[in-house]
Design a protein around this motif. Structure first.
Motif, short mmCIF file in Angstrom:
data_model
loop_
_atom_site.label_atom_id
_atom_site.label_comp_id
_atom_site.label_asym_id
_atom_site.label_seq_id
_atom_site.Cartn_x
_atom_site.Cartn_y
_atom_site.Cartn_z
N GLU A 9 1.17 -4.54 -11.29
CA GLU A 9 1.07 -5.03 -9.90
C GLU A 9 1.08 -6.55 -9.85
OE1 GLU A 9 -1.88 -3.41 -7.27
OE2 GLU A 9 -1.46 -1.37 -7.93
N LYS A 66 2.19 -1.43 -5.22
CA LYS A 66 1.81 -0.44 -6.23
C LYS A 66 2.92 -0.32 -7.26
CE LYS A 66 -2.11 1.00 -4.58
NZ LYS A 66 -3.30 0.53 -5.26
N THR A 67 2.54 0.06 -8.45
CA THR A 67 3.52 0.43 -9.46
C THR A 67 4.07 1.80 -9.08
OG1 THR A 67 1.88 1.54 -10.84
CG2 THR A 67 2.23 -0.84 -11.24
N ALA A 68 5.04 2.28 -9.84
CA ALA A 68 5.65 3.58 -9.55
C ALA A 68 4.60 4.69 -9.51
CB ALA A 68 6.72 3.91 -10.57
N ARG A 69 3.57 4.58 -10.34
CA ARG A 69 2.55 5.63 -10.40
C ARG A 69 1.22 5.21 -9.78
NH1 ARG A 69 4.13 5.62 -15.96
NH2 ARG A 69 5.95 6.93 -16.19
N GLY A 70 1.17 4.05 -9.18
CA GLY A 70 -0.08 3.56 -8.60
C GLY A 70 -0.56 4.43 -7.46
N GLU A 72 -3.09 4.76 -4.06
CA GLU A 72 -3.83 4.04 -3.01
C GLU A 72 -5.28 4.51 -3.03
OE1 GLU A 72 -2.37 2.83 1.45
OE2 GLU A 72 -2.06 4.87 0.80
N THR A 93 4.14 -0.12 -0.68
CA THR A 93 5.42 -0.22 -1.37
C THR A 93 5.22 0.02 -2.85
OG1 THR A 93 5.22 -2.61 -1.71
CG2 THR A 93 6.32 -1.87 0.31
N ARG A 94 6.29 0.38 -3.51
CA ARG A 94 6.27 0.62 -4.96
C ARG A 94 7.34 -0.21 -5.64
NH1 ARG A 94 2.69 4.26 -5.93
NH2 ARG A 94 2.11 5.70 -4.30
N GLY A 95 6.96 -0.78 -6.78
CA GLY A 95 7.90 -1.58 -7.55
C GLY A 95 8.20 -2.91 -6.91
N GLU A 98 11.07 -2.49 -3.29
CA GLU A 98 10.59 -2.00 -1.98
C GLU A 98 9.94 -3.10 -1.14
OE1 GLU A 98 8.28 1.60 -1.92
OE2 GLU A 98 9.78 2.70 -3.07
#
Length: 118
Positions: A9, A66-70, A72, A93-95, A98
């Motif tokens: 992140e 967030k990361t791809a697997r993060g 909330e 958002t991810r990555g 986004e």
């Protein structure tokens, strides 16, 4: 085909802010909210999004990175829902791509060559 490395992140945040510094439109701001470990620190609130965005089409908005697997946290969901009730844009958002696409949609940065902001 080579896989793209998974960014932390903090690396995503740095990349997004650097992108704004390079392609940001006049009278806009993208600022990090240094809220990590907010529990117990005066003036900090658990759940605040990672980025504060000013200008463009939103006037004021927030972006949670967030990361791809993060995942909330409950506090982040509560903050996002509060923003929604108040009519303040707040997106998860991810990555790296986004949040940059969000900044393009919100007219905070110039669109990248070859990509249209929807």
């Amino acid at each position: 085909m080579a896989r793209r490395p998974v960014l932390r992140e903090s690396a995503i945040q740095s990349a997004v802010i650097e992108h704004w510094k390079t392609l940001g439109l006049p009278d806009t701001l993208v600022a990090a909210i240094p809220n990590a470990g907010a529990l117990g620190q005066a003036g900090l609130t658990a759940g605040l999004s990672d980025l504060l965005v000013l200008g463009g089409l939103v006037r004021v908005g927030f972006i949670e990175l967030k990361t791809a697997r993060g995942v909330e946290s409950d506090a982040q969901v509560t903050f996002r829902e509060r923003c929604e009730r108040l009519g303040v844009p707040c997106v998860l958002t991810r990555g790296r791509d986004e949040p940059i696409a969000v900044l393009e949609r919100w007219r905070i940065v110039r669109p990248q060559a070859g990509r249209l902001a929807a």
